[in-house]
Design a protein around this motif. Structure first.
Motif, PDB file in Angstrom:
ATOM      1  N   LEU A  91       0.819  -1.209   0.000  1.00 35.55           N
ATOM      2  CA  LEU A  91       0.000   0.000   0.000  1.00 35.55           C
ATOM      3  C   LEU A  91       0.854   1.261   0.000  1.00 35.55           C
ATOM      4  N   SER A  92       2.099   1.125   0.478  1.00 39.06           N
ATOM      5  CA  SER A  92       3.015   2.266   0.548  1.00 39.06           C
ATOM      6  C   SER A  92       3.919   2.366  -0.674  1.00 39.06           C
ATOM      7  N   GLY A  93       3.736   1.469  -1.640  1.00 36.63           N
ATOM      8  CA  GLY A  93       4.489   1.573  -2.894  1.00 36.63           C
ATOM      9  C   GLY A  93       5.683   0.657  -2.989  1.00 36.63           C
ATOM     10  N   ILE A  94       5.811  -0.330  -2.113  1.00 34.29           N
ATOM     11  CA  ILE A  94       6.914  -1.295  -2.191  1.00 34.29           C
ATOM     12  C   ILE A  94       6.321  -2.657  -2.515  1.00 34.29           C
ATOM     13  N   GLY A  95       6.556  -3.118  -3.726  1.00 34.68           N
ATOM     14  CA  GLY A  95       5.993  -4.388  -4.179  1.00 34.68           C
ATOM     15  C   GLY A  95       6.236  -4.554  -5.659  1.00 34.68           C
ATOM     16  N   ALA A  96       5.605  -5.564  -6.232  1.00 30.54           N
ATOM     17  CA  ALA A  96       5.746  -5.798  -7.673  1.00 30.54           C
ATOM     18  C   ALA A  96       5.088  -4.639  -8.441  1.00 30.54           C
ATOM     19  N   GLU A  97       5.851  -3.990  -9.273  1.00 32.65           N
ATOM     20  CA  GLU A  97       5.379  -2.767  -9.946  1.00 32.65           C
ATOM     21  C   GLU A  97       4.064  -2.977 -10.684  1.00 32.65           C
ATOM     22  N   ASN A  98       3.953  -4.041 -11.446  1.00 32.20           N
ATOM     23  CA  ASN A  98       2.726  -4.267 -12.221  1.00 32.20           C
ATOM     24  C   ASN A  98       1.511  -4.421 -11.314  1.00 32.20           C
ATOM     25  N   ASP A  99       1.684  -5.120 -10.197  1.00 27.35           N
ATOM     26  CA  ASP A  99       0.563  -5.315  -9.268  1.00 27.35           C
ATOM     27  C   ASP A  99       0.157  -4.001  -8.611  1.00 27.35           C
ATOM     28  N   LEU A 100       1.150  -3.179  -8.257  1.00 24.90           N
ATOM     29  CA  LEU A 100       0.839  -1.903  -7.616  1.00 24.90           C
ATOM     30  C   LEU A 100       0.090  -0.983  -8.572  1.00 24.90           C
ATOM     31  N   ARG A 101       0.514  -0.971  -9.813  1.00 15.61           N
ATOM     32  CA  ARG A 101      -0.128  -0.070 -10.788  1.00 15.61           C
ATOM     33  C   ARG A 101      -1.582  -0.477 -11.049  1.00 15.61           C
ATOM     34  N   LYS A 102      -1.895  -1.759 -10.903  1.00 12.66           N
ATOM     35  CA  LYS A 102      -3.284  -2.203 -11.063  1.00 12.66           C
ATOM     36  C   LYS A 102      -4.200  -1.528 -10.046  1.00 12.66           C
ATOM     37  N   HIS A 103      -3.629  -1.163  -8.903  1.00 13.97           N
ATOM     38  CA  HIS A 103      -4.400  -0.521  -7.841  1.00 13.97           C
ATOM     39  C   HIS A 103      -4.118   0.990  -7.763  1.00 13.97           C
ATOM     40  N   ASN A 104      -3.460   1.504  -8.803  1.00 14.41           N
ATOM     41  CA  ASN A 104      -3.134   2.946  -8.881  1.00 14.41           C
ATOM     42  C   ASN A 104      -2.300   3.415  -7.692  1.00 14.41           C
ATOM     43  N   ILE A 105      -1.374   2.591  -7.280  1.00 13.36           N
ATOM     44  CA  ILE A 105      -0.459   2.930  -6.188  1.00 13.36           C
ATOM     45  C   ILE A 105       0.847   3.440  -6.780  1.00 13.36           C
ATOM     46  N   ASN A 106       1.304   4.588  -6.300  1.00  8.01           N
ATOM     47  CA  ASN A 106       2.578   5.124  -6.769  1.00  8.01           C
ATOM     48  C   ASN A 106       3.715   4.198  -6.333  1.00  8.01           C
ATOM     49  N   VAL A 107       4.556   3.837  -7.267  1.00 17.24           N
ATOM     50  CA  VAL A 107       5.611   2.875  -6.987  1.00 17.24           C
ATOM     51  C   VAL A 107       6.825   3.591  -6.395  1.00 17.24           C
ATOM     52  N   VAL A 108       7.194   3.200  -5.187  1.00 23.08           N
ATOM     53  CA  VAL A 108       8.419   3.686  -4.547  1.00 23.08           C
ATOM     54  C   VAL A 108       9.577   2.767  -4.886  1.00 23.08           C
ATOM     55  N   LEU A 109       9.308   1.452  -4.866  1.00 26.22           N
ATOM     56  CA  LEU A 109      10.352   0.463  -5.136  1.00 26.22           C
ATOM     57  C   LEU A 109       9.711  -0.775  -5.750  1.00 26.22           C
ATOM     58  N   ASP A 110      10.198  -1.145  -6.933  1.00 27.07           N
ATOM     59  CA  ASP A 110       9.740  -2.384  -7.572  1.00 27.07           C
ATOM     60  C   ASP A 110      10.388  -3.558  -6.840  1.00 27.07           C
ATOM     61  N   GLN A 111       9.619  -4.238  -5.990  1.00 24.89           N
ATOM     62  CA  GLN A 111      10.142  -5.327  -5.172  1.00 24.89           C
ATOM     63  C   GLN A 111       9.154  -6.495  -5.238  1.00 24.89           C
ATOM     64  N   PRO A 112       9.308  -7.374  -6.243  1.00 23.76           N
ATOM     65  CA  PRO A 112       8.331  -8.451  -6.458  1.00 23.76           C
ATOM     66  C   PRO A 112       8.344  -9.537  -5.390  1.00 23.76           C
ATOM     67  N   LEU A 113       9.328  -9.517  -4.479  1.00 24.10           N
ATOM     68  CA  LEU A 113       9.387 -10.557  -3.442  1.00 24.10           C
ATOM     69  C   LEU A 113       8.520 -10.233  -2.223  1.00 24.10           C
ATOM     70  N   VAL A 114       7.998  -9.021  -2.153  1.00 24.33           N
ATOM     71  CA  VAL A 114       7.058  -8.697  -1.073  1.00 24.33           C
ATOM     72  C   VAL A 114       5.790  -9.528  -1.266  1.00 24.33           C
ATOM     73  N   GLY A 115       5.377 -10.215  -0.229  1.00 25.45           N
ATOM     74  CA  GLY A 115       4.193 -11.073  -0.297  1.00 25.45           C
ATOM     75  C   GLY A 115       4.460 -12.483  -0.741  1.00 25.45           C
ATOM     76  N   GLN A 116       5.715 -12.776  -1.103  1.00 29.79           N
ATOM     77  CA  GLN A 116       6.067 -14.139  -1.514  1.00 29.79           C
ATOM     78  C   GLN A 116       6.529 -14.947  -0.290  1.00 29.79           C
ATOM     79  N   GLY A 117       6.554 -16.269  -0.458  1.00 25.51           N
ATOM     80  CA  GLY A 117       7.023 -17.139   0.623  1.00 25.51           C
ATOM     81  C   GLY A 117       6.046 -17.266   1.775  1.00 25.51           C
TER      82      GLY A 117
END
Length: 575
Positions: A286-312
């Motif tokens: 919600l704060s913009g740290i996550g997989a860029e494509n997923d964040l943009r689907k929710h119109n969240i400004n991307v701070v850091l493209d980090q696709p491993l957030v939420g994995q594992g």
């Protein structure tokens, strides 16, 4: 000895001298801390050295420790556990878990696998809701995590002075203990907090009067002049500078009014996320740290493209067998554990009327009222099916509820899944998939665990609590096929243990992952790719520590608080 180290020792001694165990075991259940208030009374803008998001199992000891030297703000989305007998009393276990209202201290969620689960929404976190078992992580786990063994031990003891007790051992738990030893789960290690192979009696956070002690009690250690706890404060977003430095948060109070809290100017001040295995990865996204494509689907400004957030993401699967008893059975939660060498933990709970029902007809920690529903395979556990099971349960004779459950929990587990945003509302649950038994090694461990339970039920030690005309095959069928986890429907139908594991899987509420060390955070729990931001909670675990993670989560909060203080003291000494 260095001056900064002497200061830390002095701080620890102050905690021991002025908050001994007896001073918290007699507290008024209705009292609250002077530094605890509703977020509606918060200033529109405030400044602190540390902002901790989540006053849970790790967040409370972390805040108490950091407040010794620095100003700390704790933002807790839930309310206070104090004055709530449904949290305090062992006899009321299950009441919060069966409460699905928006104000419940337990927020129910259903994983995409279909297994019903809960996440804490109260100061003290999961320690306010769980079955109370207290046990440390193994030396192997501590070594793999790269933790300082001496500080780990000191931190566990700091926690245990306030919240850990020796449980009373009565007939049912003693029979399970003796049955484990009889079938070869050896050696017998007696009462111990340590995680060691064999059979042991573990600790509990319920005292001799059946009163729960929680991570919130560790706030007794806090410096009251330097800590503020805001309840019903839901963080919507972490704020960053243009240089990707965390410097503040936006949170809402119970009236929906917006507040902002910022870090005071200082190179070492930080925001620390301790919102749990669902809340922490959700908030980073919600704060913009996550997989860029997923964040943009929710119109969240991307701070850091980090696709491993939420994995594992992982949840330790639990499977249990109900054993009707011809003899009276005490009310007990988890006290005994068999730690096997094949990767399964054997535990037990017993008695009636501790699941939160208005009548004594209940199955405690295995009640459909709290979502523990093994009658149907996960995908078929609809709200309608749950309601039907609860209705049928209410119509059963009281005699049907006499007995208990023996369960097995998978170590690890090896199987993993992922978490993703459902929407941009932090009050809503994210979507999470755990992929139970996706790895065949987890399934094999379950099969071996259920086989071990069969042997316990057939042991001489357990014979007083088993009907002679009920073979284990019938008990398995009862658990899997009965209308409410109890009465047999198809007593002639054989059920493979593999199918039993898949069909009767439930949660033991030990889910973890999403912000793992080495993937999202480094070994100091600092979020990779940004500054002034850490995550310290179960979302950082690669697998669950020991038979129950709560002791290690409380230890981790204290451990990292001390490490941070040491780092800052050392930095001052070198200037």
């Amino acid at each position: 000895m260095d001056v900064w180290l002497w200061r830390l020792i002095l701080l620890s001694l102050v905690g021991i001298l002025f908050c001994p165990k007896h001073c918290v075991s007699q507290k008024d259940t209705g009292r609250k801390y002077t530094f605890m208030q509703n977020a509606t009374s918060a200033a529109n803008i405030s400044y602190y050295d540390y902002i901790i998001i989540g006053g849970g199992t790790a967040g409370c000891p972390l805040a108490a420790t950091l407040s010794q030297n620095y100003s700390v703000l704790v933002l807790e989305r839930g309310g206070s556990p104090y004055g709530n007998p449904n949290i305090t009393n062992l006899s009321a276990f299950g009441v919060p878990l069966s409460d699905t209202s928006p104000s419940s201290p337990a927020q129910r969620f259903v994983s995409e696998d279909g297994v019903i689960n809960s996440r804490a929404r109260v100061l003290g976190g999961g320690s306010c809701l769980n079955a109370g078992f207290y046990t440390r992580a193994s030396p192997h786990y501590i070594g793999e995590a790269g933790w300082d063994g001496r500080l780990v031990n000191e931190s566990y003891k700091w926690v245990e002075r306030v919240v850990a007790f020796k449980p009373p051992m009565r007939q049912w738990q003693s029979a399970v203990r003796d049955g484990l030893m009889e079938i070869g789960i050896l050696p017998y290690n007696g009462f111990t907090y340590d995680h060691v192979y064999g059979t042991k009696v573990g600790g509990t956070i319920f005292d001799q009067n059946g009163h729960r002690h929680t991570a919130a009690d560790l706030l007794e250690y806090a410096n009251t002049n330097k800590i503020t706890i805001l309840l019903h404060a839901t963080v919507h977003r972490i704020l960053f500078t243009t240089k990707k430095v965390a410097d503040g948060v936006i949170f809402m109070d119970a009236h929906g009014l917006e507040h902002r809290a910022y870090l005071k100017q200082g190179s070492r001040n930080e925001i620390i996320v301790s919102a749990g295995a669902l809340g922490s990865p959700q908030l980073l996204m919600l704060s913009g740290i996550g997989a860029e494509n997923d964040l943009r689907k929710h119109n969240i400004n991307v701070v850091l493209d980090q696709p491993l957030v939420g994995q594992g993401m992982s949840d330790n699967p639990m499977n249990a067998v109900f054993v009707p008893s011809p003899a009276p059975v005490e009310v007990s939660l988890i006290q005994v554990v068999g730690i096997t060498n094949f990767g399964s933990y054997i535990e037990a709970a017993s008695g009636e009327n501790f699941g939160g029902g208005s009548t004594p007809r209940d199955f405690g920690m295995f009640s459909p009222k709290i979502g523990q529903f093994s009658k149907l395979p996960p995908k078929q556990r609809t709200p309608e099916a749950l309601a039907k099971a609860i209705e049928r349960m209410e119509s059963l004779e009281q005699e049907a509820f006499k007995g208990g459950f023996i369960l097995e929990k998978i170590m690890g587990p090896i199987s993993t899944g992922h978490l993703e945003l459902q929407n941009t509302d932090p009050n809503e649950n994210p979507l999470v998939t755990f992929n139970y038994f996706k790895d065949p090694r987890d399934l094999e461990r379950c099969i071996q665990g259920i086989s071990t339970i069969e042997k316990i039920i057939d042991s001489k030690a357990f014979s007083p609590f088993k009907y002679n005309n009920m073979p284990v095959s019938m008990l398995l069928n009862m658990t899997a096929n009965s209308p409410v986890n109890l009465l047999p429907k198809h007593t002639n139908t054989s059920l493979s243990l593999e199918q039993f594991c898949r069909d009767t899987v439930m949660t033991i509420w030990h889910y973890h992952g999403g912000c793992q060390v080495g993937r999202v955070v480094n070994s100091d729990y600092k979020v990779l790719g940004v500054d002034a931001l850490r995550v310290i909670d179960g979302s950082t675990f690669n697998y669950s520590p020991g038979t129950n993670p709560q002791a290690t989560l409380m230890m981790l909060g204290r451990y990292m608080g001390v490490k941070i203080l040491r780092e800052r003291l050392a930095a001052k000494e070198t200037k």
